[in-house]
Write an enzyme that holds these catalytic residues in place. Sequence first.
Site, PDB file in Angstrom:
ATOM      1  N   SER A 146       0.825  -1.201   0.000  1.00 33.51           N
ATOM      2  CA  SER A 146       0.000   0.000   0.000  1.00 33.51           C
ATOM      3  C   SER A 146       0.862   1.255   0.000  1.00 33.51           C
ATOM      4  O   SER A 146       1.582   1.496  -0.956  1.00 33.51           O
ATOM      5  CB  SER A 146      -0.971  -0.040   1.184  1.00 33.51           C
ATOM      6  OG  SER A 146      -2.018   0.852   0.954  1.00 33.51           O
ATOM      7  N   HIS A 177      -8.477  -4.740   1.256  1.00 29.51           N
ATOM      8  CA  HIS A 177      -7.192  -4.050   1.327  1.00 29.51           C
ATOM      9  C   HIS A 177      -6.244  -4.666   2.349  1.00 29.51           C
ATOM     10  O   HIS A 177      -5.031  -4.576   2.190  1.00 29.51           O
ATOM     11  CB  HIS A 177      -7.411  -2.576   1.670  1.00 29.51           C
ATOM     12  CG  HIS A 177      -6.194  -1.722   1.501  1.00 29.51           C
ATOM     13  ND1 HIS A 177      -5.621  -1.473   0.269  1.00 29.51           N
ATOM     14  CD2 HIS A 177      -5.432  -1.065   2.403  1.00 29.51           C
ATOM     15  CE1 HIS A 177      -4.559  -0.693   0.426  1.00 29.51           C
ATOM     16  NE2 HIS A 177      -4.425  -0.437   1.712  1.00 29.51           N
ATOM     17  N   ASP A 209     -11.068  -4.442  -3.032  1.00 29.69           N
ATOM     18  CA  ASP A 209     -10.374  -3.456  -2.201  1.00 29.69           C
ATOM     19  C   ASP A 209     -11.207  -2.177  -2.129  1.00 29.69           C
ATOM     20  O   ASP A 209     -11.475  -1.536  -3.142  1.00 29.69           O
ATOM     21  CB  ASP A 209      -8.992  -3.162  -2.788  1.00 29.69           C
ATOM     22  CG  ASP A 209      -8.086  -2.434  -1.811  1.00 29.69           C
ATOM     23  OD1 ASP A 209      -8.583  -1.570  -1.067  1.00 29.69           O
ATOM     24  OD2 ASP A 209      -6.882  -2.723  -1.806  1.00 29.69           O
TER      25      ASP A 209
END
Length: 355
Positions: free
Chosen positions: A147, A241, A212
Amino acid sequence: MGGVTSSVAAKFAFFPPSPPSYKVVTEEVTGLLLLAPYSHRENVEIHKLQTRRGTEIMAMYVRHPMATSTLLYSHGNATDLGQMYELFIELSIHLKVNLMGYDYSGYGQSTGKPSEHNTYADIEAVYKCLEETYGSKQEDVILYGQSVGSGPTLHVASRLPLLRAVVLHSPILSGLRVMYSVKKTYWFDIYKNIDKIPYVDCPVLIIHGTSDEVVDCCHGKQLWELCKDKYEPLWVEGGNHCDLEQYPEYMRHLKKFITTVERLPCRSGVVRDDDGPTRRKSLDRREKPRQSTERKPLPPMSQWKKSSSSSKLRNHHHLDRSRRSLDCHDKTRKSIGHSNQLERGRKSVDRVGSE
């Protein structure tokens, strides 16, 4: 004006756990650093590293006796080394790699404040430690960015042409693009991965969940399209996520990728044309590697410097937009499995800001 950008990013994009999930203690007999509450492990070493921006960051090195590669892991936003500890141990065991993880400035027991450019200095200090303390070479290192960690990961990957490989886990195109469908890169944007990934020469694996709700899967897919050396991506059906590590295909695909790149002899993916420069052979058998953009290449690691602060504010409209939140705060709080698992490192949640 670079300072303004950094302060805006720090205010809206970084959420270190508070309080930190661990403490740093010194073992009385050996003088070794330990992460409390975890007990000493023979194959885990804790480091305090100085960065070029004056902060002191925490890092942990997990050694595997059969490893030929080292995974340099840049974690997500709302976690720290204490929460990632068990996952790092598991990854080292299952992938048979050495693993170096670290906390960004302002995270865990690292000093300073979180900022885009501090994270760049942080990963540089960690990479330097791998070189000087453990003798790692570019060809031995696999960069892993989760991320927001995809930002510092691509910062380094775009500057080191001989890396073994890169893994991008739920990556972002850029900070601004998480919230807005912008067509171009603005000066105040952070983590401009979309502009850096064309400079990555090594094989790239991208992993992203199709459900996500924080960073849409289109970020991963667009970055994959821009890769020079594509490896078969993993689009985790139904994955969100912060839960991809729970899917069996995650570890299976990641292990297959690392095994594949490790089988390549050192520099075996680099071919030289008689009348041209060296370039890496693509692992993607479906299409030729995408040609690099015409921009000048980024400087080598030896020439890394602080980013220039000479950029000018062109108009107040840009500044107003930069003050908007980039955090998907509410979306990351959805329950996944048992609540006590949220503290586990495998549930790293990257909240890139909320209004």
